[in-house]
Design an enzyme around this catalytic site. Structure first.
Site, PDB file in Angstrom:
ATOM      1  N   ALA A  34       3.333 -19.323  22.493  1.00  0.00           N
ATOM      2  CA  ALA A  34       2.989 -17.948  22.908  1.00  0.00           C
ATOM      3  C   ALA A  34       2.879 -16.968  21.748  1.00  0.00           C
ATOM      4  O   ALA A  34       2.313 -15.886  21.914  1.00  0.00           O
ATOM      5  CB  ALA A  34       4.031 -17.445  23.911  1.00  0.00           C
ATOM      6  N   ALA A  35       3.430 -17.325  20.574  1.00  0.00           N
ATOM      7  CA  ALA A  35       3.385 -16.377  19.453  1.00  0.00           C
ATOM      8  C   ALA A  35       2.192 -16.618  18.543  1.00  0.00           C
ATOM      9  O   ALA A  35       2.027 -15.941  17.521  1.00  0.00           O
ATOM     10  CB  ALA A  35       4.685 -16.469  18.648  1.00  0.00           C
ATOM     11  N   GLY A  36       1.337 -17.567  18.894  1.00  0.00           N
ATOM     12  CA  GLY A  36       0.223 -17.937  18.022  1.00  0.00           C
ATOM     13  C   GLY A  36      -1.012 -17.071  18.206  1.00  0.00           C
ATOM     14  O   GLY A  36      -1.011 -16.091  18.964  1.00  0.00           O
ATOM     15  N   ILE A 142      -4.504 -26.779  26.078  1.00  0.00           N
ATOM     16  CA  ILE A 142      -5.505 -26.180  25.183  1.00  0.00           C
ATOM     17  C   ILE A 142      -5.477 -26.838  23.803  1.00  0.00           C
ATOM     18  O   ILE A 142      -6.500 -26.940  23.126  1.00  0.00           O
ATOM     19  CB  ILE A 142      -5.221 -24.658  25.054  1.00  0.00           C
ATOM     20  CG1 ILE A 142      -5.421 -23.969  26.409  1.00  0.00           C
ATOM     21  CG2 ILE A 142      -6.098 -24.011  23.984  1.00  0.00           C
ATOM     22  CD1 ILE A 142      -4.956 -22.515  26.451  1.00  0.00           C
ATOM     23  N   ASN A 144      -5.718 -28.876  20.521  1.00  0.00           N
ATOM     24  CA  ASN A 144      -6.700 -29.880  20.087  1.00  0.00           C
ATOM     25  C   ASN A 144      -6.060 -31.050  19.382  1.00  0.00           C
ATOM     26  O   ASN A 144      -4.966 -30.908  18.838  1.00  0.00           O
ATOM     27  CB  ASN A 144      -7.699 -29.198  19.132  1.00  0.00           C
ATOM     28  CG  ASN A 144      -8.871 -28.606  19.883  1.00  0.00           C
ATOM     29  OD1 ASN A 144      -9.408 -29.218  20.797  1.00  0.00           O
ATOM     30  ND2 ASN A 144      -9.281 -27.403  19.483  1.00  0.00           N
ATOM     31  N   ASP A 175     -16.160 -23.715  26.337  1.00  0.00           N
ATOM     32  CA  ASP A 175     -17.517 -24.265  26.201  1.00  0.00           C
ATOM     33  C   ASP A 175     -18.443 -23.644  27.245  1.00  0.00           C
ATOM     34  O   ASP A 175     -19.608 -23.349  26.964  1.00  0.00           O
ATOM     35  CB  ASP A 175     -17.480 -25.789  26.352  1.00  0.00           C
ATOM     36  CG  ASP A 175     -16.584 -26.431  25.303  1.00  0.00           C
ATOM     37  OD1 ASP A 175     -16.692 -26.038  24.125  1.00  0.00           O
ATOM     38  OD2 ASP A 175     -15.772 -27.300  25.660  1.00  0.00           O
ATOM     39  N   ARG A 178     -19.064 -19.922  26.246  1.00  0.00           N
ATOM     40  CA  ARG A 178     -20.072 -19.862  25.171  1.00  0.00           C
ATOM     41  C   ARG A 178     -21.458 -20.185  25.716  1.00  0.00           C
ATOM     42  O   ARG A 178     -22.440 -19.492  25.386  1.00  0.00           O
ATOM     43  CB  ARG A 178     -19.732 -20.887  24.075  1.00  0.00           C
ATOM     44  CG  ARG A 178     -18.580 -20.481  23.210  1.00  0.00           C
ATOM     45  CD  ARG A 178     -18.280 -21.561  22.161  1.00  0.00           C
ATOM     46  NE  ARG A 178     -17.201 -21.118  21.296  1.00  0.00           N
ATOM     47  CZ  ARG A 178     -16.205 -21.890  20.875  1.00  0.00           C
ATOM     48  NH1 ARG A 178     -16.159 -23.165  21.222  1.00  0.00           N
ATOM     49  NH2 ARG A 178     -15.272 -21.391  20.100  1.00  0.00           N
ATOM     50  N   HIS A 202     -14.323 -32.106  24.716  1.00  0.00           N
ATOM     51  CA  HIS A 202     -14.278 -30.854  23.957  1.00  0.00           C
ATOM     52  C   HIS A 202     -14.247 -31.128  22.450  1.00  0.00           C
ATOM     53  O   HIS A 202     -13.247 -30.885  21.779  1.00  0.00           O
ATOM     54  CB  HIS A 202     -13.065 -30.014  24.390  1.00  0.00           C
ATOM     55  CG  HIS A 202     -12.968 -28.732  23.612  1.00  0.00           C
ATOM     56  ND1 HIS A 202     -13.865 -27.700  23.758  1.00  0.00           N
ATOM     57  CD2 HIS A 202     -12.109 -28.322  22.656  1.00  0.00           C
ATOM     58  CE1 HIS A 202     -13.559 -26.727  22.941  1.00  0.00           C
ATOM     59  NE2 HIS A 202     -12.489 -27.080  22.260  1.00  0.00           N
ATOM     60  N   MET A 253     -10.948 -17.608  23.142  1.00  0.00           N
ATOM     61  CA  MET A 253     -10.186 -18.688  23.802  1.00  0.00           C
ATOM     62  C   MET A 253      -9.165 -18.120  24.773  1.00  0.00           C
ATOM     63  O   MET A 253      -8.977 -18.650  25.875  1.00  0.00           O
ATOM     64  CB  MET A 253      -9.490 -19.562  22.751  1.00  0.00           C
ATOM     65  CG  MET A 253      -8.726 -20.725  23.365  1.00  0.00           C
ATOM     66  SD  MET A 253      -9.805 -21.820  24.319  1.00  0.00           S
ATOM     67  CE  MET A 253      -8.946 -21.904  25.883  1.00  0.00           C
TER      68      MET A 253
HETATM   69  P1  NAD Z   1      -1.897 -20.782  15.747  1.00  0.00           P
HETATM   70  O1  NAD Z   1      -1.419 -21.553  14.575  1.00  0.00           O
HETATM   71  O2  NAD Z   1      -2.301 -19.372  15.540  1.00  0.00           O
HETATM   72  O3  NAD Z   1      -0.773 -20.776  16.885  1.00  0.00           O
HETATM   73  C1  NAD Z   1      -0.155 -21.945  17.297  1.00  0.00           C
HETATM   74  C2  NAD Z   1       1.253 -21.613  17.734  1.00  0.00           C
HETATM   75  O4  NAD Z   1       1.873 -22.829  18.151  1.00  0.00           O
HETATM   76  C3  NAD Z   1       2.133 -21.015  16.611  1.00  0.00           C
HETATM   77  O5  NAD Z   1       2.715 -19.806  17.037  1.00  0.00           O
HETATM   78  C4  NAD Z   1       3.174 -22.088  16.377  1.00  0.00           C
HETATM   79  O6  NAD Z   1       4.446 -21.570  16.018  1.00  0.00           O
HETATM   80  C5  NAD Z   1       3.220 -22.750  17.738  1.00  0.00           C
HETATM   81  N1  NAD Z   1       3.843 -24.070  17.705  1.00  0.00           N
HETATM   82  C6  NAD Z   1       3.789 -25.002  16.745  1.00  0.00           C
HETATM   83  N2  NAD Z   1       4.560 -26.047  17.086  1.00  0.00           N
HETATM   84  C7  NAD Z   1       5.104 -25.757  18.281  1.00  0.00           C
HETATM   85  C8  NAD Z   1       5.995 -26.429  19.141  1.00  0.00           C
HETATM   86  N3  NAD Z   1       6.482 -27.638  18.846  1.00  0.00           N
HETATM   87  N4  NAD Z   1       6.339 -25.828  20.291  1.00  0.00           N
HETATM   88  C9  NAD Z   1       5.839 -24.618  20.613  1.00  0.00           C
HETATM   89  N5  NAD Z   1       5.005 -23.919  19.838  1.00  0.00           N
HETATM   90  C10 NAD Z   1       4.659 -24.489  18.677  1.00  0.00           C
HETATM   91  O7  NAD Z   1      -3.094 -21.610  16.410  1.00  0.00           O
HETATM   92  P2  NAD Z   1      -4.132 -21.107  17.538  1.00  0.00           P
HETATM   93  O8  NAD Z   1      -5.313 -20.517  16.891  1.00  0.00           O
HETATM   94  O9  NAD Z   1      -3.405 -20.336  18.564  1.00  0.00           O
HETATM   95  O10 NAD Z   1      -4.599 -22.534  18.152  1.00  0.00           O
HETATM   96  C11 NAD Z   1      -3.687 -23.345  18.845  1.00  0.00           C
HETATM   97  C12 NAD Z   1      -4.328 -24.652  19.262  1.00  0.00           C
HETATM   98  O11 NAD Z   1      -5.383 -24.421  20.219  1.00  0.00           O
HETATM   99  C13 NAD Z   1      -4.993 -25.424  18.128  1.00  0.00           C
HETATM  100  O12 NAD Z   1      -4.709 -26.796  18.259  1.00  0.00           O
HETATM  101  C14 NAD Z   1      -6.477 -25.171  18.336  1.00  0.00           C
HETATM  102  O13 NAD Z   1      -7.289 -26.180  17.788  1.00  0.00           O
HETATM  103  C15 NAD Z   1      -6.536 -25.154  19.847  1.00  0.00           C
HETATM  104  N6  NAD Z   1      -7.719 -24.508  20.429  1.00  0.00           N
HETATM  105  C16 NAD Z   1      -8.276 -25.085  21.534  1.00  0.00           C
HETATM  106  C17 NAD Z   1      -9.361 -24.509  22.144  1.00  0.00           C
HETATM  107  C18 NAD Z   1      -9.957 -25.120  23.384  1.00  0.00           C
HETATM  108  O14 NAD Z   1     -11.069 -24.755  23.756  1.00  0.00           O
HETATM  109  N7  NAD Z   1      -9.283 -26.005  24.088  1.00  0.00           N
HETATM  110  C19 NAD Z   1      -9.914 -23.331  21.620  1.00  0.00           C
HETATM  111  C20 NAD Z   1      -9.339 -22.768  20.500  1.00  0.00           C
HETATM  112  C21 NAD Z   1      -8.225 -23.376  19.895  1.00  0.00           C
HETATM  113  C1  LMR Z   2     -13.051 -24.150  19.839  1.00  0.00           C
HETATM  114  O1  LMR Z   2     -13.915 -24.762  20.479  1.00  0.00           O
HETATM  115  O2  LMR Z   2     -13.228 -22.993  19.411  1.00  0.00           O
HETATM  116  C2  LMR Z   2     -11.717 -24.792  19.615  1.00  0.00           C
HETATM  117  O3  LMR Z   2     -11.724 -26.123  20.016  1.00  0.00           O
HETATM  118  C3  LMR Z   2     -11.200 -24.619  18.228  1.00  0.00           C
HETATM  119  C4  LMR Z   2     -11.961 -25.398  17.190  1.00  0.00           C
HETATM  120  O4  LMR Z   2     -11.320 -26.063  16.378  1.00  0.00           O
HETATM  121  O5  LMR Z   2     -13.183 -25.327  17.157  1.00  0.00           O
END
Ligand code: NAD
Ligand code: LMR
Length: 338
Positions: A34-36, A142, A144, A175, A178, A202, A253
């Protein structure tokens, strides 16, 4: 990590709370990560969702600040923060929906599969917690690479004896978001009126927009089809490159995740005809997981729709997508079975 229990997002001095918790008046939702970059705007948007009565924010860093901040919003949901692995179980207990954006994002030059080594372990641990504390919750995954993390989650749940294929959904909504945006741009339409089914998975070529099934019906030139397919498949990389090392899509996202979570909650509430694309355990192809349109209801996925008529271009794309998907799915399964 602190020895205190979870952080209440309030003074504790409040008189009797008229906001009853539970399914009849709202749902309990946990966000893991939640803090990411995604987690923070996702937490903000879920705090604004009237279907949510309790919002649990879990991360391994920074949840006290995010929780204090979000809890000052004058919307209905009660917010609680949880920090570090020893508070995971408390964060998950009693949840109806768990949304997982925990894990590392891409930097330029990386594929989503390059995230596997770190994110596979994170997802496994979090899913072990879910199996133990809220085995009936709907899970929106979510993190990846989704094409592998969903099979990882399924294997963890199978091992624990809690796997319900209808309750595990890989979030591929971005997806669709977009695709709707890019198609609207090309056709001069309002994106809110466009609906593009995006099937497969994805990552890269596994993301397969079905431009022959766009609503409202559109007829594209071959040049437009090539441009749109390529842009939709590489939308994530477009953002990763523009952010130049500062991460991947977070704001769009969070928007997509909230649209998807809201659809899941409306399904749980019993609303009719809630149909979205999601990466789920499936029999629409020979692969064990696949993204296609699904109908969401009180038990999660209640119906998986067939792919519908594909044109030759889409059939060729589907064969390529399936090859790559198969490898990614097997990699996820092997990670838990090893
Ligand atoms: P980020 O690094 O900004 O945030 C990730 C968060 O996860 C951080 O706050 C981190 O402390 C936390 N984290 C790490 N390990 C953890 C654990 N064991 N337990 C709980 N929290 C933990 O990254 P982001 O930009 O928020 O992206 C997060 C993920 O989502 C990535 O894997 C990214 O590729 C994926 N993503 C998926 C999609 C999709 O369409 N499905 C789209 C965008 C991003
Ligand atoms: C996206 O589609 O934006 C996410 O899966 C993040 C990425 O790595 O592209």
């Amino acid at each position: 990590p602190p020895s205190f229990s979870h952080m209440e997002g309030s003074s504790g001095l409040g008189r009797a709370d008229c906001r009853a918790e539970g399914g009849s008046t709202g749902f309990k939702v946990a966000i893991l990560g939640a803090a990411g970059g995604i987690g923070q705007p996702l937490s903000l948007l879920m705090k604004m969702n009237p279907l949510v009565s309790v919002l649990h924010l879990y991360d391994v860093v920074n949840t006290p600040g995010v929780t204090a901040d979000i809890s000052h919003m004058d919307t209905g949901a009660v917010v609680r923060g949880f920090l570090g692995q020893q508070q995971l179980e408390e964060a998950l207990t009693g949840m109806d929906l768990v949304i997982i954006p925990a894990g590392v994002p891409r930097k330029p030059g990386m594929t989503r599969d390059d995230l596997f080594n770190i994110n596979a372990g994170i997802v496994k641990t979090l899913c072990e917690g879910i199996a133990k504390c809220c085995p009936n919750a709907i899970v929106n995954l979510i993190s990846n690479p989704v094409n592998s993390t969903v099979p990882i989650a399924a294997e963890v749940f199978k091992k624990a004896g809690t796997f319900d294929p209808n309750r595990l959904l890989g979030v591929t909504m971005l997806d669709v978001v977009r695709a709707n945006t890019f198609v609207a741009e090309v056709m001069g339409l309002d994106p809110r009126e466009v609906d593009v089914p995006v099937i497969g998975g994805h990552a890269g070529i596994t993301i397969l927009p079905l431009l022959s099934q766009v609503k409202p019906p559109c007829s594209f030139t071959q040049k437009e089809i090539d441009y749109l397919t390529n842009r939709i498949q590489n939308g994530g990389t477009e953002v990763v490159e523009a952010k130049a090392g500062a991460g991947s899509a977070t704001l769009s996202m969070a928007y997509a995740a909230v649209q998807f979570a809201d659809a899941c909650l409306r399904g749980l509430r019993g609303d009719a005809d809630i149909v979205r694309c999601a990466f789920v355990a499936s029999h629409v192809t020979e692969l064990p997981f696949f993204t296609s349109k699904v109908r969401l209801g009180r038990c999660g996925v209640e119906e998986i729709y067939p792919l519908g008529p594909l044109n030759e271009y889409e059939r060729v794309g589907l064969e390529k997508a399936k090859k790559e998907l198969e490898t990614s799915i097997e990699k996820g399964v092997a990670f838990v079975k090893k």
